[in-house]
Design a protein around this motif. Structure first.
Motif, mmCIF file in Angstrom:
data_model
loop_
_atom_site.group_PDB
_atom_site.id
_atom_site.type_symbol
_atom_site.label_atom_id
_atom_site.label_comp_id
_atom_site.label_asym_id
_atom_site.label_seq_id
_atom_site.Cartn_x
_atom_site.Cartn_y
_atom_site.Cartn_z
ATOM 1 N N UNK A 1 0.845 -1.177 0.000
ATOM 2 C CA UNK A 1 0.000 0.000 0.000
ATOM 3 C C UNK A 1 0.889 1.238 0.000
ATOM 4 N N UNK A 2 0.528 2.195 -0.830
ATOM 5 C CA UNK A 2 1.249 3.458 -0.877
ATOM 6 C C UNK A 2 0.696 4.400 0.179
ATOM 7 N N UNK A 3 1.589 5.112 0.852
ATOM 8 C CA UNK A 3 1.208 6.080 1.874
ATOM 9 C C UNK A 3 1.836 7.411 1.507
ATOM 10 N N UNK A 4 1.069 8.497 1.621
ATOM 11 C CA UNK A 4 1.590 9.824 1.291
ATOM 12 C C UNK A 4 1.167 10.819 2.359
ATOM 13 N N UNK A 5 2.050 11.758 2.655
ATOM 14 C CA UNK A 5 1.776 12.880 3.547
ATOM 15 C C UNK A 5 1.991 14.144 2.731
ATOM 16 N N UNK A 6 0.980 14.998 2.655
ATOM 17 C CA UNK A 6 1.081 16.208 1.837
ATOM 18 C C UNK A 6 0.475 17.389 2.577
ATOM 19 N N UNK A 7 0.777 18.594 2.095
ATOM 20 C CA UNK A 7 0.156 19.814 2.606
ATOM 21 C C UNK A 7 -1.167 20.057 1.899
ATOM 22 N N UNK A 8 -1.939 21.035 2.394
ATOM 23 C CA UNK A 8 -3.295 21.262 1.877
ATOM 24 C C UNK A 8 -3.388 22.428 0.904
ATOM 25 N N UNK A 9 -2.272 22.914 0.386
ATOM 26 C CA UNK A 9 -2.332 23.938 -0.650
ATOM 27 C C UNK A 9 -2.894 23.337 -1.929
ATOM 28 N N UNK A 10 -3.022 24.122 -2.981
ATOM 29 C CA UNK A 10 -3.591 23.604 -4.226
ATOM 30 C C UNK A 10 -2.855 22.374 -4.760
ATOM 31 N N UNK A 11 -1.535 22.409 -4.767
ATOM 32 C CA UNK A 11 -0.783 21.265 -5.296
ATOM 33 C C UNK A 11 -0.933 20.044 -4.392
ATOM 34 N N UNK A 12 -0.847 20.233 -3.080
ATOM 35 C CA UNK A 12 -0.985 19.115 -2.156
ATOM 36 C C UNK A 12 -2.366 18.496 -2.196
ATOM 37 N N UNK A 13 -3.394 19.328 -2.226
ATOM 38 C CA UNK A 13 -4.768 18.806 -2.284
ATOM 39 C C UNK A 13 -5.026 18.074 -3.589
ATOM 40 N N UNK A 14 -4.507 18.619 -4.698
ATOM 41 C CA UNK A 14 -4.691 17.949 -5.986
ATOM 42 C C UNK A 14 -3.953 16.609 -6.001
ATOM 43 N N UNK A 15 -2.740 16.583 -5.445
ATOM 44 C CA UNK A 15 -2.003 15.327 -5.346
ATOM 45 C C UNK A 15 -2.744 14.331 -4.457
ATOM 46 N N UNK A 16 -3.261 14.799 -3.329
ATOM 47 C CA UNK A 16 -4.011 13.921 -2.425
ATOM 48 C C UNK A 16 -5.235 13.342 -3.121
ATOM 49 N N UNK A 17 -5.935 14.159 -3.898
ATOM 50 C CA UNK A 17 -7.114 13.692 -4.640
ATOM 51 C C UNK A 17 -6.720 12.586 -5.609
ATOM 52 N N UNK A 18 -5.650 12.805 -6.367
ATOM 53 C CA UNK A 18 -5.218 11.808 -7.358
ATOM 54 C C UNK A 18 -4.747 10.514 -6.687
ATOM 55 N N UNK A 19 -3.906 10.647 -5.660
ATOM 56 C CA UNK A 19 -3.381 9.454 -4.995
ATOM 57 C C UNK A 19 -4.484 8.665 -4.288
ATOM 58 N N UNK A 21 -7.617 8.683 -4.984
ATOM 59 C CA UNK A 21 -8.442 8.079 -6.020
ATOM 60 C C UNK A 21 -7.834 6.821 -6.611
ATOM 61 N N UNK A 22 -6.497 6.724 -6.536
ATOM 62 C CA UNK A 22 -5.794 5.537 -7.023
ATOM 63 C C UNK A 22 -5.597 4.489 -5.926
ATOM 64 N N UNK A 23 -6.167 4.739 -4.741
ATOM 65 C CA UNK A 23 -6.120 3.753 -3.682
ATOM 66 C C UNK A 23 -5.027 3.947 -2.646
ATOM 67 N N UNK A 24 -4.266 5.028 -2.730
ATOM 68 C CA UNK A 24 -3.223 5.271 -1.730
ATOM 69 C C UNK A 24 -3.839 5.787 -0.437
ATOM 70 N N UNK A 25 -3.151 5.540 0.650
ATOM 71 C CA UNK A 25 -3.559 6.083 1.945
ATOM 72 C C UNK A 25 -2.876 7.445 2.072
ATOM 73 N N UNK A 26 -3.666 8.516 2.066
ATOM 74 C CA UNK A 26 -3.119 9.872 2.036
ATOM 75 C C UNK A 26 -3.570 10.639 3.269
ATOM 76 N N UNK A 27 -2.623 11.324 3.894
ATOM 77 C CA UNK A 27 -2.941 12.223 4.992
ATOM 78 C C UNK A 27 -2.500 13.623 4.594
ATOM 79 N N UNK A 28 -3.420 14.575 4.705
ATOM 80 C CA UNK A 28 -3.141 15.972 4.390
ATOM 81 C C UNK A 28 -2.926 16.688 5.722
#
Length: 111
Positions: A1-19, A21-28
């Motif tokens: 399982x892929x795990x990602x930690x990102x910020x909530x700016x436009x780029x981070x939120x867009x990345x979180x949405x994509x990841x 949506x692809x099944x990754x576990x994402x924390x913003x």
């Protein structure tokens, strides 16, 4: 399982949405969003192409701009029709909308 930690700016939120949506576990992680930023609110046509689809009950915030007017302040004016419209939005509203798309795709937002 892929795990990602990102910020909530436009780029981070867009990345979180994509990841997510692809099944990754994402924390913003970002306590400051949404926030207003006076430096930006224009979204170019290329950037619009990369945004998530807008649900009927939560449309993309902002106003589509099809024409720009340039005024010299001395009575001269030029109107330019844009080849493709761009969006002008409050950064607070746009950032919040992107963060909602990310969390609805499955990302977790931690303040």
């Amino acid at each position: 399982m892929r795990v990602a930690l990102v910020g909530a700016g436009p780029a981070g939120s867009l990345l979180a949405w994509r990841l997510a949506g692809d099944g990754a576990q994402v924390t913003v992680f970002d306590a400051s969003h949404p926030r207003e930023k006076p430096c930006g609110g224009g979204v170019t046509p290329k950037a619009l192409d990369r945004l998530p689809p807008a649900p009927d009950d939560d449309p993309l915030p902002g106003r589509m701009v099809h024409t720009c007017a340039f005024d010299s302040g001395e009575g001269e004016r030029v109107d330019v029709t844009l080849p493709r419209p761009m969006l002008v939005a409050s950064r607070r509203e746009l950032d919040a909308w992107l963060l909602r798309r990310a969390t609805q795709a499955g990302a977790l937002h931690v303040t």
